[in-house]
Scaffold this motif. Structure first.
Motif, PDB file in Angstrom:
ATOM      1  N   ALA A  20      56.608   8.589 -48.148  1.00 15.52           N
ATOM      2  CA  ALA A  20      55.533   8.333 -47.191  1.00 15.52           C
ATOM      3  C   ALA A  20      56.010   7.446 -46.041  1.00 15.52           C
ATOM      4  O   ALA A  20      55.651   7.685 -44.882  1.00 15.52           O
ATOM      5  CB  ALA A  20      54.332   7.711 -47.893  1.00 15.52           C
ATOM      6  N   ILE A  21      56.832   6.455 -46.335  1.00 17.83           N
ATOM      7  CA  ILE A  21      57.362   5.593 -45.277  1.00 17.83           C
ATOM      8  C   ILE A  21      58.202   6.407 -44.302  1.00 17.83           C
ATOM      9  O   ILE A  21      58.036   6.316 -43.081  1.00 17.83           O
ATOM     10  CB  ILE A  21      58.211   4.439 -45.853  1.00 17.83           C
ATOM     11  CG1 ILE A  21      57.320   3.422 -46.566  1.00 17.83           C
ATOM     12  CG2 ILE A  21      59.031   3.754 -44.744  1.00 17.83           C
ATOM     13  CD1 ILE A  21      58.084   2.342 -47.306  1.00 17.83           C
ATOM     14  N   LEU A  22      59.108   7.202 -44.829  1.00 16.09           N
ATOM     15  CA  LEU A  22      60.083   7.902 -43.991  1.00 16.09           C
ATOM     16  C   LEU A  22      59.547   9.140 -43.287  1.00 16.09           C
ATOM     17  O   LEU A  22      60.113   9.565 -42.276  1.00 16.09           O
ATOM     18  CB  LEU A  22      61.302   8.285 -44.834  1.00 16.09           C
ATOM     19  CG  LEU A  22      62.109   7.115 -45.379  1.00 16.09           C
ATOM     20  CD1 LEU A  22      63.179   7.603 -46.345  1.00 16.09           C
ATOM     21  CD2 LEU A  22      62.722   6.303 -44.245  1.00 16.09           C
ATOM     22  N   ASN A  23      58.453   9.716 -43.795  1.00 16.37           N
ATOM     23  CA  ASN A  23      58.017  11.013 -43.283  1.00 16.37           C
ATOM     24  C   ASN A  23      56.578  11.090 -42.800  1.00 16.37           C
ATOM     25  O   ASN A  23      56.166  12.144 -42.306  1.00 16.37           O
ATOM     26  CB  ASN A  23      58.218  12.078 -44.371  1.00 16.37           C
ATOM     27  CG  ASN A  23      59.667  12.231 -44.740  1.00 16.37           C
ATOM     28  OD1 ASN A  23      60.438  12.838 -44.016  1.00 16.37           O
ATOM     29  ND2 ASN A  23      60.057  11.648 -45.865  1.00 16.37           N
ATOM     30  N   THR A  24      55.810  10.027 -42.948  1.00 10.65           N
ATOM     31  CA  THR A  24      54.401  10.083 -42.575  1.00 10.65           C
ATOM     32  C   THR A  24      53.986   8.795 -41.859  1.00 10.65           C
ATOM     33  O   THR A  24      54.730   7.816 -41.826  1.00 10.65           O
ATOM     34  CB  THR A  24      53.488  10.251 -43.820  1.00 10.65           C
ATOM     35  OG1 THR A  24      53.375   8.997 -44.510  1.00 10.65           O
ATOM     36  CG2 THR A  24      54.001  11.324 -44.777  1.00 10.65           C
ATOM     37  N   THR A  25      52.768   8.820 -41.352  1.00  6.97           N
ATOM     38  CA  THR A  25      52.190   7.610 -40.772  1.00  6.97           C
ATOM     39  C   THR A  25      51.154   7.003 -41.725  1.00  6.97           C
ATOM     40  O   THR A  25      50.327   6.194 -41.309  1.00  6.97           O
ATOM     41  CB  THR A  25      51.543   7.912 -39.407  1.00  6.97           C
ATOM     42  OG1 THR A  25      50.580   8.958 -39.577  1.00  6.97           O
ATOM     43  CG2 THR A  25      52.589   8.297 -38.378  1.00  6.97           C
ATOM     44  N   ALA A  26      51.214   7.378 -42.986  1.00  4.68           N
ATOM     45  CA  ALA A  26      50.319   6.789 -43.981  1.00  4.68           C
ATOM     46  C   ALA A  26      50.650   5.319 -44.205  1.00  4.68           C
ATOM     47  O   ALA A  26      49.786   4.533 -44.594  1.00  4.68           O
ATOM     48  CB  ALA A  26      50.401   7.552 -45.293  1.00  4.68           C
ATOM     49  N   ILE A  27      51.899   4.955 -43.978  1.00  8.51           N
ATOM     50  CA  ILE A  27      52.353   3.568 -44.121  1.00  8.51           C
ATOM     51  C   ILE A  27      53.015   3.177 -42.811  1.00  8.51           C
ATOM     52  O   ILE A  27      53.925   3.866 -42.342  1.00  8.51           O
ATOM     53  CB  ILE A  27      53.363   3.413 -45.282  1.00  8.51           C
ATOM     54  CG1 ILE A  27      52.756   3.927 -46.581  1.00  8.51           C
ATOM     55  CG2 ILE A  27      53.824   1.964 -45.414  1.00  8.51           C
ATOM     56  CD1 ILE A  27      53.757   4.104 -47.696  1.00  8.51           C
ATOM     57  N   TYR A  28      52.587   2.075 -42.227  1.00  5.75           N
ATOM     58  CA  TYR A  28      53.149   1.627 -40.965  1.00  5.75           C
ATOM     59  C   TYR A  28      54.377   0.747 -41.230  1.00  5.75           C
ATOM     60  O   TYR A  28      54.430  -0.423 -40.859  1.00  5.75           O
ATOM     61  CB  TYR A  28      52.109   0.860 -40.151  1.00  5.75           C
ATOM     62  CG  TYR A  28      51.008   1.706 -39.554  1.00  5.75           C
ATOM     63  CD1 TYR A  28      50.787   3.027 -39.916  1.00  5.75           C
ATOM     64  CD2 TYR A  28      50.159   1.156 -38.605  1.00  5.75           C
ATOM     65  CE1 TYR A  28      49.768   3.780 -39.353  1.00  5.75           C
ATOM     66  CE2 TYR A  28      49.129   1.899 -38.037  1.00  5.75           C
ATOM     67  CZ  TYR A  28      48.946   3.208 -38.418  1.00  5.75           C
ATOM     68  OH  TYR A  28      47.933   3.942 -37.847  1.00  5.75           O
ATOM     69  N   ALA A  29      55.360   1.320 -41.876  1.00  6.01           N
ATOM     70  CA  ALA A  29      56.636   0.650 -42.150  1.00  6.01           C
ATOM     71  C   ALA A  29      57.744   1.604 -41.728  1.00  6.01           C
ATOM     72  O   ALA A  29      57.528   2.818 -41.632  1.00  6.01           O
ATOM     73  CB  ALA A  29      56.751   0.310 -43.632  1.00  6.01           C
TER      74      ALA A  29
END
Length: 171
Positions: A20-29
């Motif tokens: 989710a971190i590397l491929n989505t904007t679900a986590i703003y990290a």
């Protein structure tokens, strides 16, 4: 099957989270976490009586959910912010909804008053899921994040819970 997570689940939880971190904007990290960070995250939740639940299918963790106090100040002790993540290969099967229902059940049992969802404004699937579960729109923070070369808006949804029978003001 939904169950409480244990330390043996942390690598699979980490895999889902890092995707989710590397491929989505679900986590703003921007950077993936390591197993030591995930262990610390897990034990902090356990220490604070906050659940970490997993959805297991074919002996594999394919989703997880948790909540924590919305903000660190004592007056927020009846307010939660939650997180739900599902493995990319298991989405659109109702797993997120089942995990959310379990989180809501636990939050009500523990006497919380409100559950907050902070969702990237373009995550229509998550927004629709929250609406179906009774969450109501509570506001937007525009340009709250910058990822993948663009500004991100964060929308908030809230679900009113039963709350404590006798709320108190102490820590």
């Amino acid at each position: 099957m939904i169950r409480e997570a244990n330390e043996n689940d942390l690598m699979e939880i980490l895999e889902i989270y890092n995707y989710a971190i590397l491929n989505t904007t679900a986590i703003y990290a921007y950077e993936p976490h390591d197993i030591e960070e995930r262990k610390q995250w897990y034990y902090e939740r356990k220490q604070n009586n906050h659940p970490v639940i997993v959805f297991e299918e074919d002996d594999k963790v394919v989703g997880f959910a948790t909540f924590e106090q919305f903000r660190a100040y004592p007056a927020y002790k009846y307010s939660l912010e939650h997180s739900v993540y599902v493995h990319k290969d298991y989405r659109k099967r109702g797993i997120g909804k089942k995990l959310m229902k379990k989180l809501i059940e636990v939050a009500n049992e523990q006497g919380y008053a409100i559950m907050v969802a902070a969702i990237d404004s373009e995550n229509s699937g998550s927004i629709e899921l929250h609406k179906k579960l009774g969450f109501e729109y509570a506001g937007t923070i525009e340009k709250s994040g910058f990822k993948f070369g663009k500004w991100l808006d964060l929308v908030f949804y809230e679900l009113k819970l039963r709350g404590p029978e006798n709320p108190i003001e102490s820590d």
